[in-house]
Motif scaffolding. Sequence first.
Motif, PDB file in Angstrom:
ATOM      1  N   THR A   1     -54.478 -36.305  -7.804  1.00  0.00           N
ATOM      2  CA  THR A   1     -53.969 -35.690  -9.041  1.00  0.00           C
ATOM      3  C   THR A   1     -52.789 -34.778  -8.740  1.00  0.00           C
ATOM      4  O   THR A   1     -51.812 -34.749  -9.498  1.00  0.00           O
ATOM      5  CB  THR A   1     -55.078 -34.860  -9.721  1.00  0.00           C
ATOM      6  N   ALA A   2     -52.883 -34.043  -7.644  1.00  0.00           N
ATOM      7  CA  ALA A   2     -51.780 -33.153  -7.270  1.00  0.00           C
ATOM      8  C   ALA A   2     -50.521 -33.974  -6.955  1.00  0.00           C
ATOM      9  O   ALA A   2     -49.405 -33.576  -7.299  1.00  0.00           O
ATOM     10  CB  ALA A   2     -52.186 -32.278  -6.083  1.00  0.00           C
ATOM     11  N   VAL A   3     -50.709 -35.136  -6.331  1.00  0.00           N
ATOM     12  CA  VAL A   3     -49.566 -36.012  -6.020  1.00  0.00           C
ATOM     13  C   VAL A   3     -48.917 -36.509  -7.318  1.00  0.00           C
ATOM     14  O   VAL A   3     -47.685 -36.515  -7.458  1.00  0.00           O
ATOM     15  CB  VAL A   3     -50.004 -37.215  -5.137  1.00  0.00           C
TER      16      VAL A   3
ATOM     17  N   ILE B   1     -43.141 -33.614 -11.759  1.00  0.00           N
ATOM     18  CA  ILE B   1     -42.238 -32.462 -11.637  1.00  0.00           C
ATOM     19  C   ILE B   1     -40.970 -32.898 -10.899  1.00  0.00           C
ATOM     20  O   ILE B   1     -39.857 -32.526 -11.275  1.00  0.00           O
ATOM     21  CB  ILE B   1     -42.928 -31.290 -10.882  1.00  0.00           C
ATOM     22  N   TRP B   2     -41.154 -33.716  -9.888  1.00  0.00           N
ATOM     23  CA  TRP B   2     -40.022 -34.213  -9.087  1.00  0.00           C
ATOM     24  C   TRP B   2     -39.023 -34.968  -9.977  1.00  0.00           C
ATOM     25  O   TRP B   2     -37.803 -34.748  -9.891  1.00  0.00           O
ATOM     26  CB  TRP B   2     -40.574 -35.125  -7.982  1.00  0.00           C
TER      27      TRP B   2
ATOM     28  N   LEU C   1     -46.526 -33.435   0.967  1.00  0.00           N
ATOM     29  CA  LEU C   1     -47.778 -33.954   0.397  1.00  0.00           C
ATOM     30  C   LEU C   1     -48.776 -34.328   1.501  1.00  0.00           C
ATOM     31  O   LEU C   1     -49.979 -34.091   1.363  1.00  0.00           O
ATOM     32  CB  LEU C   1     -47.484 -35.153  -0.509  1.00  0.00           C
TER      33      LEU C   1
ATOM     34  N   PRO D   1     -37.567 -31.613  -4.527  1.00  0.00           N
ATOM     35  CA  PRO D   1     -36.833 -31.694  -3.263  1.00  0.00           C
ATOM     36  C   PRO D   1     -36.606 -33.150  -2.825  1.00  0.00           C
ATOM     37  O   PRO D   1     -37.199 -34.048  -3.403  1.00  0.00           O
ATOM     38  CB  PRO D   1     -37.771 -30.979  -2.287  1.00  0.00           C
TER      39      PRO D   1
ATOM     40  N   LEU E   1     -40.598 -34.182   0.206  1.00  0.00           N
ATOM     41  CA  LEU E   1     -41.755 -34.257  -0.685  1.00  0.00           C
ATOM     42  C   LEU E   1     -42.892 -35.019  -0.004  1.00  0.00           C
ATOM     43  O   LEU E   1     -44.049 -34.584  -0.021  1.00  0.00           O
ATOM     44  CB  LEU E   1     -41.354 -34.934  -2.000  1.00  0.00           C
TER      45      LEU E   1
ATOM     46  N   ALA F   1     -48.977 -34.977 -10.217  1.00  0.00           N
ATOM     47  CA  ALA F   1     -48.274 -33.832 -10.804  1.00  0.00           C
ATOM     48  C   ALA F   1     -46.946 -33.622 -10.081  1.00  0.00           C
ATOM     49  O   ALA F   1     -45.906 -33.415 -10.715  1.00  0.00           O
ATOM     50  CB  ALA F   1     -49.137 -32.574 -10.714  1.00  0.00           C
ATOM     51  N   ALA F   2     -46.979 -33.723  -8.753  1.00  0.00           N
ATOM     52  CA  ALA F   2     -45.757 -33.543  -7.970  1.00  0.00           C
ATOM     53  C   ALA F   2     -44.703 -34.584  -8.372  1.00  0.00           C
ATOM     54  O   ALA F   2     -43.517 -34.264  -8.508  1.00  0.00           O
ATOM     55  CB  ALA F   2     -46.067 -33.649  -6.476  1.00  0.00           C
TER      56      ALA F   2
ATOM     57  N   ASP G   1     -38.769 -34.573 -13.273  1.00  0.00           N
ATOM     58  CA  ASP G   1     -38.226 -33.552 -14.187  1.00  0.00           C
ATOM     59  C   ASP G   1     -37.117 -32.736 -13.548  1.00  0.00           C
ATOM     60  O   ASP G   1     -36.212 -32.256 -14.233  1.00  0.00           O
ATOM     61  CB  ASP G   1     -39.342 -32.544 -14.543  1.00  0.00           C
TER      62      ASP G   1
END
Lengths: 227, 227
Positions: free
Chosen positions: A173-175, A181-182, A198, A189, A194, A177-178, A184
């Motif tokens: 889930t964190a991946v 955002i990436w 991760l 980075p 990235l 989200a990353a 967006d």
Amino acid sequence: MARGAVTLRVMTPSAATPAYRRLSVEERRSQLLDAALTLFAHRVPEDVSLDDVAEAAGVSRPLVYRYFPGGKQQLYEAALRTAADELRQCFDEPRDGALLPRLARALDRYLAFVDQHDAGFSALLQGGSVVETSRTTAIVDGVRRAAAEHILSHLGVADPGLRLRMTVRMWITAVEAASLIWLDEGKQPPVEELRDWLVEQFAAVLSVTANRDPQTAALVEALAGDV
Amino acid sequence: MARGAVTLRVMTPSAATPAYRRLSVEERRSQLLDAALTLFAHRVPEDVSLDDVAEAAGVSRPLVYRYFPGGKQQLYEAALRTAADELRQCFDEPRDGALLPRLARALDRYLAFVDQHDAGFSALLQGGSVVETSRTTAIVDGVRRAAAEHILSHLGVADPGLRLRMTVRMWITAVEAASLIWLDEGKQPPVEELRDWLVEQFAAVLSVTANRDPQTAALVEALAGDV
């Protein structure tokens, strides 16, 4: 859908006069899905019409309807299934060598997928789209489950306990989200940073769980010797 | 909606004959929303009818419609807004003492909220529900943003950079995933363990980011002295 060859009228951008090309039903379907996926990559699904898909594929609108009589929703779901299959293939990684480099290679493929599908990837995961249904959610959840199963199988744990399964799912889930955002943040980075970040997070959360869970502790110890 | 007192007929479960009780419009509205939230906690939104809400609140169905003329969707959105406000209040934590215990206290309140709202919380976050719209998604996203802003303000960083912001948002998503799995797994592991585990993960991912980001490194150093 019946298999077999059909003859269909095709407008190719390079030809001033209509050209006729023979594509099998499967080839045509896949051509239309490719065109749709390309459009979804740059616009939210609500802003992609069947006319746009017909134009991008160089075919008539009735032809698109013949393949997707359910209209936009059916086309979107079919495109989503194609993308989901492609995404699952990112997880295919031989069980050779150290674990973290394997994870890094799978992440490389995953992030290339995110990069390529761009807005379509965001629309898909962020939900709330007009075309969101329980079926599209089920397709996305299926990919998440597949990712978790791949990781657990690479970890080589026969019967993963709750804490280890939770750790893997939280990291997935964190991946996600990353990735959102990436996209967006204009793909910052840089993708290699990235990816490494991760992988380091995966190792860190696994170590945190190891302090509370003997199964994960044994795994972390085994991984430490696995260089 | 106009404020003021209205007299409405109320069926109370304890009374065999209809009783009349005077509730203000706001009180009545909030009574109906409480009844709805209790129902959403045990059933998916699709399975909660306005009749059910009327029955649970001990009022007539027309009365529920008078307050929510948009029907189920309007009731659901209003209940969701109430829940979102309640959830935001979980994040209110004085800026006193060490940071990680502050985070632990906010998590205690958050997990109590998850425990209480149960199925309603899952339905809300998992999406794909028939009542999912871009408005409900926006409400949920607003709560996520509020959580991230709260944490960044507690970290005391004036102008958080991309890597620090990503770390916080990824952790928040991981906490959401943990909450859903926790509900799915019959609220295991025990809530205190889950809380401590999530705090430890926060510290761990912050340390990982510190290795790549000077701003986060300075923050981690400051936090280390903050016992």
